[in-house]
Design a protein around this motif. Structure first.
Motif, short mmCIF file in Angstrom:
data_model
loop_
_atom_site.label_atom_id
_atom_site.label_comp_id
_atom_site.label_asym_id
_atom_site.label_seq_id
_atom_site.Cartn_x
_atom_site.Cartn_y
_atom_site.Cartn_z
N ALA A 1 -16.83 0.17 77.69
CA ALA A 1 -16.18 1.00 78.69
C ALA A 1 -15.49 2.19 78.03
N LEU A 2 -15.60 3.35 78.66
CA LEU A 2 -14.96 4.57 78.17
C LEU A 2 -14.15 5.20 79.29
N LEU A 3 -13.16 5.97 78.90
CA LEU A 3 -12.43 6.85 79.81
C LEU A 3 -12.70 8.27 79.35
N ILE A 4 -13.14 9.13 80.27
CA ILE A 4 -13.36 10.54 79.94
C ILE A 4 -12.28 11.35 80.64
N LEU A 5 -11.45 12.04 79.86
CA LEU A 5 -10.45 12.94 80.39
C LEU A 5 -11.07 14.33 80.46
N VAL A 6 -11.13 14.90 81.65
CA VAL A 6 -11.68 16.24 81.85
C VAL A 6 -10.51 17.16 82.19
N ASP A 7 -10.38 18.24 81.45
CA ASP A 7 -9.22 19.11 81.62
C ASP A 7 -9.63 20.57 81.69
N ASP A 8 -8.73 21.39 82.25
CA ASP A 8 -8.94 22.83 82.26
C ASP A 8 -8.95 23.36 80.83
N ALA A 9 -9.72 24.41 80.61
CA ALA A 9 -9.79 25.04 79.29
C ALA A 9 -9.94 26.55 79.50
N PRO A 10 -8.85 27.23 79.85
CA PRO A 10 -8.94 28.66 80.18
C PRO A 10 -9.43 29.53 79.03
N ASP A 11 -9.38 29.01 77.80
CA ASP A 11 -9.85 29.80 76.64
C ASP A 11 -11.34 29.68 76.42
N LEU A 12 -12.04 28.84 77.21
CA LEU A 12 -13.47 28.63 77.02
C LEU A 12 -14.28 29.37 78.08
N GLN A 13 -15.53 29.69 77.72
CA GLN A 13 -16.49 30.26 78.65
C GLN A 13 -17.30 29.13 79.30
N PRO A 14 -18.01 29.39 80.43
CA PRO A 14 -18.81 28.35 81.07
C PRO A 14 -19.90 27.78 80.17
N ASN A 15 -20.29 28.51 79.13
CA ASN A 15 -21.32 28.01 78.21
C ASN A 15 -20.72 27.34 76.99
N GLN A 16 -19.47 26.90 77.09
CA GLN A 16 -18.80 26.20 76.01
C GLN A 16 -18.14 24.92 76.55
N ILE A 17 -18.03 23.90 75.71
CA ILE A 17 -17.30 22.67 76.04
C ILE A 17 -16.51 22.27 74.80
N ARG A 18 -15.25 21.91 75.01
CA ARG A 18 -14.46 21.34 73.91
C ARG A 18 -14.54 19.82 74.01
N LEU A 19 -14.92 19.16 72.92
CA LEU A 19 -15.10 17.71 72.88
C LEU A 19 -14.12 17.09 71.90
N GLU A 20 -13.57 15.94 72.29
CA GLU A 20 -12.75 15.13 71.39
C GLU A 20 -13.14 13.67 71.59
N VAL A 21 -13.07 12.88 70.54
CA VAL A 21 -13.39 11.46 70.64
C VAL A 21 -12.22 10.65 70.12
N ASP A 22 -11.88 9.55 70.82
CA ASP A 22 -10.71 8.76 70.48
C ASP A 22 -10.95 7.30 70.85
N LEU A 23 -10.03 6.43 70.42
CA LEU A 23 -10.07 5.00 70.71
C LEU A 23 -8.81 4.59 71.44
N ASP A 24 -8.94 3.63 72.35
CA ASP A 24 -7.78 2.91 72.87
C ASP A 24 -7.62 1.68 71.99
N ALA A 25 -6.63 1.72 71.12
CA ALA A 25 -6.51 0.69 70.09
C ALA A 25 -6.27 -0.70 70.66
N ASP A 26 -5.88 -0.82 71.93
CA ASP A 26 -5.69 -2.14 72.52
C ASP A 26 -7.02 -2.88 72.69
N GLY A 27 -8.12 -2.12 72.87
CA GLY A 27 -9.38 -2.79 73.15
C GLY A 27 -10.55 -2.37 72.29
N ALA A 28 -10.39 -1.28 71.52
CA ALA A 28 -11.48 -0.76 70.70
C ALA A 28 -10.94 -0.40 69.32
N ARG A 29 -11.50 -1.02 68.30
CA ARG A 29 -11.02 -0.78 66.94
C ARG A 29 -12.13 -0.35 65.97
#
Length: 288
Positions: free
Chosen positions: A161-189
């Motif tokens: 299971a994953l949670l995807i947080l989608v947020d505004d990015a006023p510094d980006l163009q429509p042909n760009q995406i900022r990506l980050e990857v993280d863990l919820d340490a309670d369930g994924a290590r």
């Protein structure tokens, strides 16, 4: 038997098991001619449909001279087979990108095939066991709505299971995406990663990884993720990147197993741009 000796024997046994496990293999690449006749292309019965093995003049990631794929007579496999047989008949060079996964015969799986050079035929897609996913209209409506959105996502094969947080990015163009990857340490290590690929160019254009800070089981006190702490546990190493639409057509999610070996889990095709173009995404693994 004293405790120290018993522990030493357990560690020796554990290290022996690890030594027998297959190591992490990276995707290899070959450019050149394939051999003539059956020495270059071999056709045989596969598990579900005809199988093709391709001999090349170098070692792949599996330490042998062979790439292989199934479904030789349908879909993408049929296109690959036509490309390879035409190149063999005309003596032209081919370009093959492997997937880093070795089968029982020591052949590496295939991700990408093209005839190399002027007038080459591109087959821009990826094979392998991990599924390729197209995002649907619900993802697109949610992804393009202004403001922060939380999206649940589950891997098709491994059911992580994953949670995807989608947020505004006023510094980006429509042909760009900022990506980050993280863990919820309670369930994924275990370590996770996201790769950006452009197979029409035949290359990986970006890689980000996340892991527990200091490694697994270091005793770091982690906070339960919540809106109050911006969904960050405070005990993971995270990475981010900005991808461009003209160089990225697929995202591939990777996961580490209990032995530390990386595997492809799932791919997201170019529909990601309709869903998330111009937005900031954080993929948070909730479970291993």
């Amino acid at each position: 038997m004293d405790v120290a000796k018993e522990n030493a024997m357990r560690w020796a046994s554990f290290l022996t098991v690890l030594a027998l496990l297959p190591g992490l293999a990276y995707a290899s690449e070959f450019v050149g001619p394939i051999g003539a006749g059956a020495e270059g292309l071999r056709f045989s019965a596969g598990t579900a449909s005809p199988r093709v093995a391709v001999a090349v003049a170098k070692s792949t990631s599996c330490q042998g001279p062979w790439y292989a794929y199934e479904n030789a007579d349908t879909g993408l496999g049929r296109l690959w087979t036509a490309t390879l047989t035409e190149a063999q008949a005309q003596g032209r060079h081919v370009r093959i990108v492997g997937n880093g996964v070795c089968d029982a015969s020591g052949a590496e799986g295939v991700l990408f095939v093209e005839q190399h050079g002027a007038g080459s035929t591109h087959v821009c897609a990826r094979g392998g066991a991990a599924p390729m996913i197209s995002l649907d209209a619900n993802h697109m409506r949610t992804g393009q709505s202004p403001g922060r959105k939380l999206m649940g996502y589950k891997l098709r094969v491994h059911q992580e299971a994953l949670l995807i947080l989608v947020d505004d990015a006023p510094d980006l163009q429509p042909n760009q995406i900022r990506l980050e990857v993280d863990l919820d340490a309670d369930g994924a290590r275990r370590g996770k990663a996201i790769e950006a690929w452009s197979f029409c160019q035949g290359s990986r254009t970006g890689l980000i990884e996340t892991s527990m800070q200091g490694g697994f089981g270091v005793g770091v006190i982690c906070n339960p993720i919540s809106p109050a702490n911006n969904f960050r546990s405070g005990c993971t190493n995270t990475q981010s990147m900005v991808i461009q639409q003209d160089t990225t057509s697929e995202l591939w999610l990777r996961r580490r197993d209990w032995a530390g070996v990386w595997h492809y889990a799932e791919g997201i095709d170019s529909t990601l741009w309709k869903a998330f173009g111009g937005r900031s995404l954080r993929f948070i693994w909730l479970t291993d």
